[in-house]
Scaffold this active site. Sequence first.
Site, PDB file in Angstrom:
ATOM      1  N   HIS A  10       0.817  -1.221   0.000  1.00  0.00           N
ATOM      2  CA  HIS A  10       0.000   0.000   0.000  1.00  0.00           C
ATOM      3  C   HIS A  10       0.850   1.271   0.000  1.00  0.00           C
ATOM      4  O   HIS A  10       0.355   2.339   0.361  1.00  0.00           O
ATOM      5  CB  HIS A  10      -0.945   0.007   1.208  1.00  0.00           C
ATOM      6  CG  HIS A  10      -2.048  -1.017   1.099  1.00  0.00           C
ATOM      7  ND1 HIS A  10      -2.841  -1.415   2.147  1.00  0.00           N
ATOM      8  CD2 HIS A  10      -2.496  -1.730   0.021  1.00  0.00           C
ATOM      9  CE1 HIS A  10      -3.726  -2.317   1.741  1.00  0.00           C
ATOM     10  NE2 HIS A  10      -3.521  -2.540   0.458  1.00  0.00           N
ATOM     11  N   GLY A  18      -2.067  -8.993  12.723  1.00  0.00           N
ATOM     12  CA  GLY A  18      -2.587  -7.653  13.013  1.00  0.00           C
ATOM     13  C   GLY A  18      -3.357  -7.023  11.877  1.00  0.00           C
ATOM     14  O   GLY A  18      -3.229  -5.828  11.620  1.00  0.00           O
ATOM     15  N   THR A  19      -4.165  -7.830  11.205  1.00  0.00           N
ATOM     16  CA  THR A  19      -4.973  -7.260  10.127  1.00  0.00           C
ATOM     17  C   THR A  19      -6.418  -7.752  10.263  1.00  0.00           C
ATOM     18  O   THR A  19      -6.660  -8.906  10.626  1.00  0.00           O
ATOM     19  CB  THR A  19      -4.340  -7.523   8.740  1.00  0.00           C
ATOM     20  OG1 THR A  19      -5.217  -7.044   7.725  1.00  0.00           O
ATOM     21  CG2 THR A  19      -4.036  -8.973   8.491  1.00  0.00           C
ATOM     22  N   ASN A  77      -3.488 -12.342  15.828  1.00  0.00           N
ATOM     23  CA  ASN A  77      -4.221 -11.074  15.901  1.00  0.00           C
ATOM     24  C   ASN A  77      -4.755 -10.882  17.320  1.00  0.00           C
ATOM     25  O   ASN A  77      -4.906 -11.846  18.073  1.00  0.00           O
ATOM     26  CB  ASN A  77      -5.391 -11.092  14.896  1.00  0.00           C
ATOM     27  CG  ASN A  77      -5.846  -9.691  14.500  1.00  0.00           C
ATOM     28  OD1 ASN A  77      -5.022  -8.851  14.155  1.00  0.00           O
ATOM     29  ND2 ASN A  77      -7.140  -9.428  14.554  1.00  0.00           N
TER      30      ASN A  77
HETATM   31  P1  NAD Z   1      -7.429  -2.492  10.528  1.00  0.00           P
HETATM   32  O1  NAD Z   1      -7.361  -1.238  11.331  1.00  0.00           O
HETATM   33  O2  NAD Z   1      -8.610  -2.721   9.666  1.00  0.00           O
HETATM   34  O3  NAD Z   1      -7.344  -3.740  11.545  1.00  0.00           O
HETATM   35  C1  NAD Z   1      -6.366  -3.831  12.523  1.00  0.00           C
HETATM   36  C2  NAD Z   1      -6.418  -5.208  13.154  1.00  0.00           C
HETATM   37  O4  NAD Z   1      -5.372  -5.261  14.100  1.00  0.00           O
HETATM   38  C3  NAD Z   1      -7.723  -5.510  13.904  1.00  0.00           C
HETATM   39  O5  NAD Z   1      -8.178  -6.804  13.560  1.00  0.00           O
HETATM   40  C4  NAD Z   1      -7.316  -5.462  15.377  1.00  0.00           C
HETATM   41  O6  NAD Z   1      -8.015  -6.409  16.169  1.00  0.00           O
HETATM   42  C5  NAD Z   1      -5.858  -5.829  15.308  1.00  0.00           C
HETATM   43  N1  NAD Z   1      -5.061  -5.271  16.401  1.00  0.00           N
HETATM   44  C6  NAD Z   1      -5.212  -4.095  17.047  1.00  0.00           C
HETATM   45  N2  NAD Z   1      -4.266  -3.955  17.984  1.00  0.00           N
HETATM   46  C7  NAD Z   1      -3.497  -5.072  17.927  1.00  0.00           C
HETATM   47  C8  NAD Z   1      -2.376  -5.532  18.659  1.00  0.00           C
HETATM   48  N3  NAD Z   1      -1.830  -4.809  19.634  1.00  0.00           N
HETATM   49  N4  NAD Z   1      -1.840  -6.731  18.325  1.00  0.00           N
HETATM   50  C9  NAD Z   1      -2.376  -7.494  17.329  1.00  0.00           C
HETATM   51  N5  NAD Z   1      -3.456  -7.113  16.615  1.00  0.00           N
HETATM   52  C10 NAD Z   1      -3.997  -5.915  16.915  1.00  0.00           C
HETATM   53  O7  NAD Z   1      -6.078  -2.579   9.742  1.00  0.00           O
HETATM   54  P2  NAD Z   1      -5.650  -3.351   8.399  1.00  0.00           P
HETATM   55  O8  NAD Z   1      -6.286  -4.695   8.371  1.00  0.00           O
HETATM   56  O9  NAD Z   1      -4.169  -3.236   8.313  1.00  0.00           O
HETATM   57  O10 NAD Z   1      -6.313  -2.544   7.193  1.00  0.00           O
HETATM   58  C11 NAD Z   1      -6.393  -1.191   7.225  1.00  0.00           C
HETATM   59  C12 NAD Z   1      -5.702  -0.395   6.156  1.00  0.00           C
HETATM   60  O11 NAD Z   1      -5.255   0.756   6.866  1.00  0.00           O
HETATM   61  C13 NAD Z   1      -4.467  -0.937   5.528  1.00  0.00           C
HETATM   62  O12 NAD Z   1      -4.665  -0.839   4.187  1.00  0.00           O
HETATM   63  C14 NAD Z   1      -3.314   0.000   5.923  1.00  0.00           C
HETATM   64  O13 NAD Z   1      -2.651   0.462   4.758  1.00  0.00           O
HETATM   65  C15 NAD Z   1      -3.964   1.190   6.537  1.00  0.00           C
HETATM   66  N6  NAD Z   1      -3.369   1.655   7.822  1.00  0.00           N
HETATM   67  C16 NAD Z   1      -2.021   1.601   8.010  1.00  0.00           C
HETATM   68  C17 NAD Z   1      -1.461   2.006   9.234  1.00  0.00           C
HETATM   69  C18 NAD Z   1       0.033   1.934   9.413  1.00  0.00           C
HETATM   70  O14 NAD Z   1       0.771   2.075   8.435  1.00  0.00           O
HETATM   71  N7  NAD Z   1       0.551   1.691  10.616  1.00  0.00           N
HETATM   72  C19 NAD Z   1      -2.300   2.454  10.253  1.00  0.00           C
HETATM   73  C20 NAD Z   1      -3.695   2.512  10.028  1.00  0.00           C
HETATM   74  C21 NAD Z   1      -4.224   2.092   8.792  1.00  0.00           C
END
Ligand code: NAD
Length: 232
Positions: free
Chosen positions: A109, A175-176, A201
């Site tokens: 991404h 973590g997705t 997760n």
């Molecule tokens: P999402 O926010 O949809 O889901 C996050 C997942 O992580 C959830 O299932 C949640 O239960 C889990 N989670 C939360 N805290 C956690 C922890 N401490 N340990 C393990 N799991 C944990 O995120 P996604 O599935 O990555 O999709 C969202 C989109 O958002 C992606 O396309 C990404 O590009 C973008 N995004 C990126 C960032 C980043 O670069 N850090 C941050 C926010 C969103």
Amino acid sequence: MSTIRNIVILTGAGVSAESGIDTFRDGGGLWEQHRVEDVATPEAFARDPELVQRFYDMRREAIQTKQPNAAHHALARLDSEWSGNLLIVTQNVDDLHERAGAKRVLHMHGEHLNAWCTACDVRSRWTGPLIDGPACPACGERALRPDVVWFGEIPYRMEEIFAALQEADLFVSIGTSGAVYPAAGFVRNARDLGVATLELNLEPSQGTLWFDEARHGPASEVVPAWVDEMLS
Ligand code: NAD
């Protein structure tokens, strides 16, 4: 897991949550108080480029103050010590995998710390703001945008990802949420190819039933434990 040689790891926002970077879910569907369609689509950028540039300028500045956590460090250790093929496919646009030392990382991404020139198509390392319309270092045009794949755009390097899945013995999703496609479909692609699948997760993801095995808990705990197992 002794027969595992080639591994594909998919990471999402949850792997960076304990570094202080919000996931989508934390915001109840909002991303840092914004609706995704207001800041993360090509239509939003066409409609209000200043809002979008300001949003990404803030995110770009913020991630530079964050540090990798134990999950990033464990994956970097696996990357350096694993002798088979390994690919960390991340949906994250932060650079915490690299700052922990991981080398085999693919940003499907895009990356906050890149700017993409829509005039000459060159991507340049970028740590500062874009809101003032700086010139592209390559061509001089003022046509830089965040190098982030927005909703409605095609993720990067899909062929490489599918090629790695075809060679894989194990697919691990960390973590997705399993809500954003095409990444959310990789587990089914892996299953169709006969690849073993594991979810790590905080809680069961939307796709949890597709995995052979799921372990739930904070990434900073479940990921180092799994890596220790793989390297033991
Ligand atoms: P999402 O926010 O949809 O889901 C996050 C997942 O992580 C959830 O299932 C949640 O239960 C889990 N989670 C939360 N805290 C956690 C922890 N401490 N340990 C393990 N799991 C944990 O995120 P996604 O599935 O990555 O999709 C969202 C989109 O958002 C992606 O396309 C990404 O590009 C973008 N995004 C990126 C960032 C980043 O670069 N850090 C941050 C926010 C969103």
